[in-house]
Motif scaffolding. Sequence first.
Motif, PDB file in Angstrom:
ATOM      1  N   THR A   1       0.844  -1.205   0.000  1.00 44.41           N
ATOM      2  CA  THR A   1       0.000   0.000   0.000  1.00 44.41           C
ATOM      3  C   THR A   1       0.873   1.247   0.000  1.00 44.41           C
ATOM      4  N   GLN A   2       1.901   1.262   0.843  1.00 44.00           N
ATOM      5  CA  GLN A   2       2.817   2.400   0.877  1.00 44.00           C
ATOM      6  C   GLN A   2       3.534   2.558  -0.455  1.00 44.00           C
ATOM      7  N   PHE A   3       3.958   1.436  -1.051  1.00 44.26           N
ATOM      8  CA  PHE A   3       4.649   1.491  -2.333  1.00 44.26           C
ATOM      9  C   PHE A   3       3.743   2.112  -3.398  1.00 44.26           C
ATOM     10  N   LYS A   4       2.484   1.706  -3.417  1.00 51.38           N
ATOM     11  CA  LYS A   4       1.547   2.271  -4.403  1.00 51.38           C
ATOM     12  C   LYS A   4       1.376   3.770  -4.183  1.00 51.38           C
ATOM     13  N   GLU A   5       1.266   4.179  -2.910  1.00 52.88           N
ATOM     14  CA  GLU A   5       1.127   5.607  -2.605  1.00 52.88           C
ATOM     15  C   GLU A   5       2.374   6.375  -3.039  1.00 52.88           C
ATOM     16  N   PHE A   6       3.552   5.848  -2.715  1.00 53.75           N
ATOM     17  CA  PHE A   6       4.801   6.517  -3.093  1.00 53.75           C
ATOM     18  C   PHE A   6       4.992   6.526  -4.602  1.00 53.75           C
ATOM     19  N   ASP A   7       4.552   5.467  -5.282  1.00 55.13           N
ATOM     20  CA  ASP A   7       4.678   5.422  -6.730  1.00 55.13           C
ATOM     21  C   ASP A   7       3.789   6.488  -7.368  1.00 55.13           C
ATOM     22  N   VAL A   8       2.601   6.696  -6.828  1.00 57.09           N
ATOM     23  CA  VAL A   8       1.726   7.760  -7.347  1.00 57.09           C
ATOM     24  C   VAL A   8       2.384   9.115  -7.132  1.00 57.09           C
TER      25      VAL A   8
END
Length: 183
Positions: free
Chosen positions: A72-79
Amino acid sequence: AEIVQLTRTIELLQQQIQNFAQDENQPYRDEIHKQDAELRELREKLKIAEAEVERCRSRAITAEANLISMQTQFKEFDVIRRNMHNLIQELKGNIRVFCRIRPSFDSSNVLRLAGSTAQGQEKVNISISRKKSRNHMFSSSNATEYDFAFDRVFGPAASQAEVFEEVSQLIQSALDGYHICIF
């Protein structure tokens, strides 16, 4: 007297049968005791193994929860990374013109750089002079001059790595799903 003697003989025979049965069953009894001890030992090992399995199961559940959180954090940081990258590309300009100059083998073309290719230079102007061919005898000028403006110019000594360094950001934009064109 005969009854007493027969009773003693019966008791003696019963005693011999019991002794014989005990002697006959003794190896089996020893085997049973040995297997009982093995069974208790195996039950202890099973309890230890079950406890270890439960600890591993608990760690797996914790690791899975951490993995989901990290995804979830990775997806947020990727955005966030994509948005920042797109913002940087927009600040550089959505349309950029680069030029790569190859060494000239033809002496009829003369290249003059008007401006600098140093870092921080926003635009680079290039003038190309070309001698007129014999077909243009009636022309008053001996050369034709063309002026171009580029965002970045790669000189004849520029390496492929330098060119790639400049366009790699555009490649990342393409990987992020944006439309790009390089030619």
